[in-house]
Scaffold this motif. Structure first.
Motif, mmCIF file in Angstrom:
data_model
loop_
_atom_site.group_PDB
_atom_site.id
_atom_site.type_symbol
_atom_site.label_atom_id
_atom_site.label_comp_id
_atom_site.label_asym_id
_atom_site.label_seq_id
_atom_site.Cartn_x
_atom_site.Cartn_y
_atom_site.Cartn_z
ATOM 1 N N VAL A 118 0.833 -1.204 0.000
ATOM 2 C CA VAL A 118 0.000 0.000 0.000
ATOM 3 C C VAL A 118 0.864 1.250 0.000
ATOM 4 N N VAL A 119 1.927 1.254 0.826
ATOM 5 C CA VAL A 119 2.818 2.423 0.880
ATOM 6 C C VAL A 119 3.482 2.646 -0.475
ATOM 7 N N ILE A 120 3.965 1.585 -1.103
ATOM 8 C CA ILE A 120 4.593 1.706 -2.425
ATOM 9 C C ILE A 120 3.584 2.213 -3.447
ATOM 10 N N ALA A 121 2.370 1.645 -3.417
ATOM 11 C CA ALA A 121 1.343 2.044 -4.382
ATOM 12 C C ALA A 121 0.950 3.508 -4.220
ATOM 13 N N VAL A 122 0.768 3.952 -2.971
ATOM 14 C CA VAL A 122 0.425 5.356 -2.718
ATOM 15 C C VAL A 122 1.567 6.265 -3.168
ATOM 16 N N SER A 123 2.805 5.826 -2.953
ATOM 17 C CA SER A 123 3.967 6.603 -3.401
ATOM 18 C C SER A 123 3.945 6.786 -4.914
ATOM 19 N N ILE A 124 3.635 5.719 -5.633
ATOM 20 C CA ILE A 124 3.569 5.798 -7.100
ATOM 21 C C ILE A 124 2.429 6.699 -7.536
ATOM 22 N N VAL A 125 1.275 6.608 -6.855
ATOM 23 C CA VAL A 125 0.133 7.461 -7.180
ATOM 24 C C VAL A 125 0.506 8.932 -7.017
ATOM 25 N N VAL A 126 1.148 9.274 -5.897
ATOM 26 C CA VAL A 126 1.574 10.664 -5.662
ATOM 27 C C VAL A 126 2.547 11.108 -6.755
ATOM 28 N N PHE A 127 3.497 10.254 -7.081
ATOM 29 C CA PHE A 127 4.467 10.572 -8.135
ATOM 30 C C PHE A 127 3.764 10.791 -9.463
ATOM 31 N N ASN A 128 2.817 9.929 -9.803
ATOM 32 C CA ASN A 128 2.077 10.078 -11.062
ATOM 33 C C ASN A 128 1.293 11.385 -11.108
ATOM 34 N N ILE A 129 0.645 11.734 -10.009
ATOM 35 C CA ILE A 129 -0.149 12.972 -9.967
ATOM 36 C C ILE A 129 0.754 14.192 -10.152
ATOM 37 N N VAL A 130 1.917 14.182 -9.511
ATOM 38 C CA VAL A 130 2.868 15.290 -9.665
ATOM 39 C C VAL A 130 3.305 15.413 -11.117
ATOM 40 N N GLU A 131 3.550 14.269 -11.770
ATOM 41 C CA GLU A 131 4.079 14.267 -13.128
ATOM 42 C C GLU A 131 3.005 14.463 -14.204
ATOM 43 N N LEU A 132 1.726 14.508 -13.806
ATOM 44 C CA LEU A 132 0.671 14.734 -14.798
ATOM 45 C C LEU A 132 0.812 16.084 -15.495
ATOM 46 N N SER A 133 1.471 17.023 -14.833
ATOM 47 C CA SER A 133 1.650 18.349 -15.423
ATOM 48 C C SER A 133 2.826 18.394 -16.390
ATOM 49 N N GLY A 134 3.547 17.298 -16.532
ATOM 50 C CA GLY A 134 4.722 17.258 -17.395
ATOM 51 C C GLY A 134 4.411 16.743 -18.783
ATOM 52 N N PRO A 135 5.429 16.663 -19.628
ATOM 53 C CA PRO A 135 5.224 16.235 -21.025
ATOM 54 C C PRO A 135 4.838 14.760 -21.170
ATOM 55 N N LEU A 136 5.171 13.935 -20.175
ATOM 56 C CA LEU A 136 4.843 12.506 -20.243
ATOM 57 C C LEU A 136 3.556 12.194 -19.474
ATOM 58 N N TRP A 137 2.582 13.103 -19.516
ATOM 59 C CA TRP A 137 1.377 12.919 -18.719
ATOM 60 C C TRP A 137 0.595 11.682 -19.120
ATOM 61 N N LYS A 138 0.653 11.305 -20.395
ATOM 62 C CA LYS A 138 -0.090 10.112 -20.824
ATOM 63 C C LYS A 138 0.450 8.848 -20.174
ATOM 64 N N ALA A 139 1.773 8.760 -20.002
ATOM 65 C CA ALA A 139 2.375 7.593 -19.352
ATOM 66 C C ALA A 139 1.958 7.514 -17.893
ATOM 67 N N HIS A 140 1.892 8.651 -17.222
ATOM 68 C CA HIS A 140 1.510 8.654 -15.811
ATOM 69 C C HIS A 140 -0.002 8.474 -15.646
ATOM 70 N N GLN A 141 -0.758 8.934 -16.609
ATOM 71 C CA GLN A 141 -2.189 8.634 -16.618
ATOM 72 C C GLN A 141 -2.402 7.131 -16.746
ATOM 73 N N PHE A 142 -1.636 6.503 -17.632
ATOM 74 C CA PHE A 142 -1.689 5.056 -17.813
ATOM 75 C C PHE A 142 -1.370 4.340 -16.505
ATOM 76 N N SER A 143 -0.362 4.814 -15.792
ATOM 77 C CA SER A 143 0.009 4.203 -14.519
ATOM 78 C C SER A 143 -1.124 4.317 -13.500
ATOM 79 N N LEU A 144 -1.792 5.467 -13.455
ATOM 80 C CA LEU A 144 -2.896 5.656 -12.504
ATOM 81 C C LEU A 144 -4.058 4.717 -12.789
ATOM 82 N N TYR A 145 -4.266 4.367 -14.061
ATOM 83 C CA TYR A 145 -5.324 3.408 -14.400
ATOM 84 C C TYR A 145 -5.146 2.100 -13.629
ATOM 85 N N PHE A 146 -3.898 1.741 -13.334
ATOM 86 C CA PHE A 146 -3.614 0.501 -12.609
ATOM 87 C C PHE A 146 -3.492 0.734 -11.101
ATOM 88 N N MET A 147 -2.822 1.819 -10.732
ATOM 89 C CA MET A 147 -2.492 2.019 -9.324
ATOM 90 C C MET A 147 -3.706 2.356 -8.459
#
Length: 407
Positions: free
Chosen positions: A202-231
């Motif tokens: 759970v801690v690892i998953a929440v860490s990845i979710v936070v990282f993905n949300i931070v990176e949504l504002s960047g150029p690779l937002w589609k990759a992090h959106q894809f990650s959130l679909y799973f996380m």
């Protein structure tokens, strides 16, 4: 016109994530209710264990990770029309993204099946290393077809020697395959007390979710959106399992959960293009693997079970030990022992050439430093360590990374 394009991009970015979040909430409540209703079926099928850290001998259903995995897969299957259905309506055909999603689900589904087979058949360690490699092949093939990006950026201090970047070719695929093997086994190695497998996940998953949300504002937002679909659904269903797996555990998660979790993390790391960053969230697991390696590779004798010992008189867990003759160690074993003694990572008792040491796991190391602990407190300390190193991981990823890379 620019405003319309920006609004459309924002809609495409956030709407699927919002729907996924709402579906994940539903998945949490359904999974939390399903687990207690189905656990008796596992006992009837002889899928149960006895909690060695309790004074009771009640049967505890084993392999409930398969329930969580199935709930996750069903949620993700039902979600597929949301991001891709809206694209088709707009006349877009995102074949590459759909193939990525299906390949990711195939790899996760394979590991869920193989993990359950391990719980039922008790596979050997060599199989546990081989199976994740095979299950990751669809993932690596999709990465090859869609991206085939094997270039790494060289840290600033080494650019005079190697240049700004280096294409390492096939070795990058070897690394990603090894990442899948590591993730699926790392959680399995750091396990054995109530709530630890699910808690660290759970801690690892929440860490990845936070990282993905931070990176949504960047150029690779589609990759992090894809990650959130799973996380998001993974985090929700794992929280439901944690509710029943926390001390005193009413269910055991089994190797099924560990394999399923590890492959899910590997999937988002590889296809989300942050396979190196994801290792930062595994710092305790990396340390536990390196610390355990002398026993895992038989430099030091390794018993079948390295779980801490339960002292029923004081209701506390104590370090478990292994016994061997010092003269039986090879050169590497003796070097490791000297290093661990130097850094006070081992309890060493020797008499007449017979040595007694603690088993080399992070769990036993915590007990070595803190003394006998109640199981719930031990798990809380271990989860606390995971949280602390999540902060370290973000510090490395953002403030410190700018020192070595052009961010």
């Amino acid at each position: 016109m620019a405003v319309d394009v920006e609004a459309n991009t924002t809609w495409k970015m956030h709407f699927p994530i919002l729907i996924n979040f709402l579906m994940s909430i539903v998945a949490y409540f359904l999974t939390a209710r399903l687990i207690p209703g189905i656990k008796e079926k596992f006992i009837k099928a002889n899928l149960f264990g006895i909690d060695m850290s309790k004074t009771t001998s009640d049967k505890v259903p084993e392999s409930l990770g398969v329930v969580t995995g199935c709930a996750f897969l069903i949620t993700t299957f039902l979600f597929i029309p949301v991001p891709f259905g809206s694209s088709l309506i707009q006349g877009e055909y995102p074949h590459e993204q759909l193939v990525e999603l299906l390949a990711a689900l195939l790899s996760i589904c394979c590991m869920l099946l193989l993990g359950f087979a391990d719980d039922v058949l008790d596979l050997r360690w060599r199989h546990k290393l081989l199976l994740p490699t095979i299950a990751s092949l669809p993932l690596l093939m999709v990465y090859y077809v869609n991206f085939n990006a094997t270039t790494i950026v060289v840290p600033k201090p080494f650019r005079d020697l190697f240049g700004f970047s280096v294409d390492i070719g096939i070795f990058y695929y070897v690394y990603m395959g090894m990442l899948a093997v590591f993730c699926t086994n790392a959680i399995n190695i750091l396990a054995g007390v109530n709530g630890l497998e699910t808690g660290q996940s759970v801690v690892i998953a929440v860490s990845i979710v936070v990282f993905n949300i931070v990176e949504l504002s960047g150029p690779l937002w589609k990759a992090h959106q894809f990650s959130l679909y799973f996380m998001l659904p993974y985090t929700a269903t794992t929280l439901a399992l944690l509710k029943h797996n926390w001390y005193p555990s009413r269910v055991f998660v089994g190797d099924t959960f560990c394999y399923f979790s590890g492959m899910t993390f590997a999937v988002v790391g590889i296809l989300g293009h942050f396979s190196k960053t994801i290792l930062l969230f595994f710092i305790p697991q990396v340390f536990n693997f390196l610390y355990s390696a002398p026993q895992l590779f038989r430099f030091i004798p390794c018993p079948r079970h390295r779980l801490p010992k339960f002292n029923s008189k004081i209701d506390r867990l104590e370090i478990s030990t292994t016994v061997f003759k010092y003269s039986d160690l090879n050169v590497l074993g003796k070097i490791v022992i000297k290093l661990f003694k130097l850094f006070k990572l081992i309890k060493w008792q020797e008499k007449d050439g017979v040595v007694v040491t603690n088993n080399l796991t992070l769990i036993n190391l915590v007990l070595l430093y803190f003394g006998p602990l109640h199981e719930a407190k031990l798990v809380s300390i271990l989860i606390g360590i995971q949280v602390v190193f999540t902060g370290v991981a973000f510090a490395i990823r953002y403030p410190l990374a700018s020192v070595f890379y052009d961010l």
